[in-house]
Enzyme design. Structure first.
Site, PDB file in Angstrom:
ATOM      1  N   PRO A 254       0.834  -1.212   0.000  1.00 19.42           N
ATOM      2  CA  PRO A 254       0.000   0.000   0.000  1.00 19.42           C
ATOM      3  C   PRO A 254       0.865   1.258   0.000  1.00 19.42           C
ATOM      4  O   PRO A 254       1.842   1.342   0.735  1.00 19.42           O
ATOM      5  CB  PRO A 254      -0.778  -0.095   1.312  1.00 19.42           C
ATOM      6  CG  PRO A 254      -0.540  -1.445   1.864  1.00 19.42           C
ATOM      7  CD  PRO A 254       0.689  -2.000   1.214  1.00 19.42           C
ATOM      8  N   GLU A 255       0.518   2.196  -0.860  1.00 17.49           N
ATOM      9  CA  GLU A 255       1.195   3.490  -0.884  1.00 17.49           C
ATOM     10  C   GLU A 255       0.212   4.551  -0.399  1.00 17.49           C
ATOM     11  O   GLU A 255      -0.862   4.217   0.090  1.00 17.49           O
ATOM     12  CB  GLU A 255       1.694   3.782  -2.298  1.00 17.49           C
ATOM     13  CG  GLU A 255       2.705   2.733  -2.775  1.00 17.49           C
ATOM     14  CD  GLU A 255       3.345   3.076  -4.107  1.00 17.49           C
ATOM     15  OE1 GLU A 255       3.338   4.245  -4.495  1.00 17.49           O
ATOM     16  OE2 GLU A 255       3.853   2.155  -4.758  1.00 17.49           O
TER      17      GLU A 255
ATOM     18  N   HIS B 201      -3.745 -14.739  10.693  1.00 16.51           N
ATOM     19  CA  HIS B 201      -2.843 -13.585  10.686  1.00 16.51           C
ATOM     20  C   HIS B 201      -3.478 -12.334  11.295  1.00 16.51           C
ATOM     21  O   HIS B 201      -3.036 -11.227  11.013  1.00 16.51           O
ATOM     22  CB  HIS B 201      -2.326 -13.267   9.271  1.00 16.51           C
ATOM     23  CG  HIS B 201      -1.794 -14.455   8.538  1.00 16.51           C
ATOM     24  ND1 HIS B 201      -0.707 -15.168   8.990  1.00 16.51           N
ATOM     25  CD2 HIS B 201      -2.204 -15.061   7.398  1.00 16.51           C
ATOM     26  CE1 HIS B 201      -0.475 -16.171   8.151  1.00 16.51           C
ATOM     27  NE2 HIS B 201      -1.367 -16.121   7.181  1.00 16.51           N
TER      28      HIS B 201
ATOM     29  N   ARG C 222       2.348 -11.029   6.223  1.00 17.58           N
ATOM     30  CA  ARG C 222       3.822 -11.035   6.164  1.00 17.58           C
ATOM     31  C   ARG C 222       4.457 -10.320   7.345  1.00 17.58           C
ATOM     32  O   ARG C 222       5.679 -10.339   7.498  1.00 17.58           O
ATOM     33  CB  ARG C 222       4.290 -10.447   4.831  1.00 17.58           C
ATOM     34  CG  ARG C 222       3.843 -11.344   3.669  1.00 17.58           C
ATOM     35  CD  ARG C 222       4.481 -10.980   2.378  1.00 17.58           C
ATOM     36  NE  ARG C 222       5.932 -11.101   2.405  1.00 17.58           N
ATOM     37  CZ  ARG C 222       6.731 -10.800   1.402  1.00 17.58           C
ATOM     38  NH1 ARG C 222       6.218 -10.355   0.277  1.00 17.58           N
ATOM     39  NH2 ARG C 222       8.030 -10.927   1.517  1.00 17.58           N
TER      40      ARG C 222
END
Ligand SMILES: [Zn+2]
Length: 274
Positions: free
Chosen positions: A2-3, A93, A111
Site C-alpha cells: 500500500p502506498e 494472521h 507477512r
C-alpha cells in the site's frame, strides 16, 4: 504494497470507527515489523477511550483518542485494517483487535511488516517512523524551490529521489514510475541535472497521479483492500507501471522495465528524456 492513495483510501473508509469507544483489546503477541510487538499494555490503557479522528501522514495512520494517546498503524506490505462485526470469523494472521461495542477494528498482516504502536498526543512526530518524514505528498502543496534545492544536493537518480520519504512522504514504487512518466522525466536522470521547469512538472505530476489513484480507490495489484474489504481499481488506469512491452499511452513506443536499487522501474524510452 500500500502506498499513500491506498492508505488514504483506508483512512476514509475508517470513518465509521470515529466516535466509537474502545471496549476491549486483544493482541496475538507476535512481533510485526522489526520483530516489534504491538504494545499490549499501552493499548489496554486505551479501553474506555473514544476514537475522535483518523489522520494520516505519509503511509502512517493515526487513530486519535480522547485520552492522551493515539494509535499509530503502518500497513507494511500486506497489512489490512478493517471494521468487522463481533461475530465475523477472525482471519488467520489477525494480530490486533480493538473492540468497539458491537464492532471490531482488526489488524491482519500475513507477512508481518506492518506496525501498531501507541504514541503520546502531540508527540507523534517524535516516533522514529514519523520523525524522518518530509512533507506529505497530498496534504501539503509541494514547495518546488525547496524540491529543486534538495535535488541539487542529493546527487542520486530521480527515481530514488522521488522514493525518498524524507523528501516527500508517501510516494512509493508504483507512483514513482507513474509520476516520472507523467512529467516526461527519465528515472535514471541525476537529480542535480533537474531544471526548474522539470521540477515544476514533477511536483504537479506527483500530485496528479496520487489524486487519480485516490479517485479510483487505490491500486490493487495483489491483496490491497480498503476498510470495507473493497479492492481498488487504479491498476486498470496505470500508464507504465507493470506495463512492460505495452505501447506508451502518449507516444506508442514500447514501455521498458529496468531495476533501480532493487526495485522494478517502468518508463518510456522515447518520451521520457534523459
Ligand atoms: Zn512514450
Amino acid at each position: 504494497m500500500p502506498e499513500l492513495p491506498e492508505v488514504e483510501t483506508v483512512r476514509r473508509t475508517l470513518a465509521p470507527a470515529v466516535g466509537g469507544r474502545i471496549s476491549s483489546v486483544w493482541t496475538s503477541g507476535m512481533g510485526l515489523h522489526m520483530a516489534r510487538k504491538p504494545p499490549r499494555g499501552k493499548l489496554r490503557k486505551l479501553v474506555g477511550a473514544q476514537i475522535t479522528a483518523v489522520r494520516r501522514h505519509g503511509k502512517y495512520l493515526l487513530l486519535d483518542t480522547d485520552h492522551d494517546a493515539a494509535i499509530l498503524v503502518h500497513l507494511g506490505m500486506t497489512g489490512r485494517l478493517r471494521i468487522h462485526g463481533q461475530a465475523d470469523p477472525r482471519a488467520t494472521h489477525t494480530h490486533v483487535v480493538l473492540g468497539l461495542g458491537p464492532r471490531e477494528l482488526r489488524f491482519v498482516d500475513a507477512r508481518r511488516f506492518g506496525q501498531v504502536d501507541v504514541v503520546a498526543r502531540g508527540q507523534e512526530r517524535a516516533h522514529p517512523g514519523l520523525a524522518v518524514l518530509g512533507p506529505d505528498a497530498l496534504d501539503e502543496a509541494i514547495d518546488v524551490a525547496a524540491l529543486l534545492a534538495t535535488a541539487k544536493d542529493k546527487r542520486t537518480t530521480l527515481k530514488a529521489f522521488v522514493l525518498d520519504q524524507g523528501v516527500i512522504a508517501g510516494v512509493g514504487n508504483i507512483y514513482a514510475s507513474e509520476a516520472l512518466w507523467r512529467a516526461r522525466l527519465r528515472p535514471t536522470l541525476r537529480t542535480h541535472k533537474l531544471t526548474a521547469p522539470a521540477a515544476q512538472r514533477l511536483a504537479a505530476a506527483i500530485r496528479e497521479v496520487l489524486e487519480r489513484a485516490l479517485d479510483n480507490g487505490g491500486t490493487t495489484l495483489s491483496d490491497f483492500v480498503d476498510a470495507d474489504g473493497t479492492a481498488g481499481e487504479n491498476a486498470d488506469y496505470l500508464w507504465v507501471y507493470d506495463r512492460a512491452g505495452h505501447p506508451c499511452p502518449r507516444c506508442q513506443a514500447t514501455i521498458k522495465r529496468t531495476v533501480l536499487q532493487g526495485r522494478a522501474t517502468y518508463y518510456c524510452p522515447t518520451c521520457q528524456t534523459a
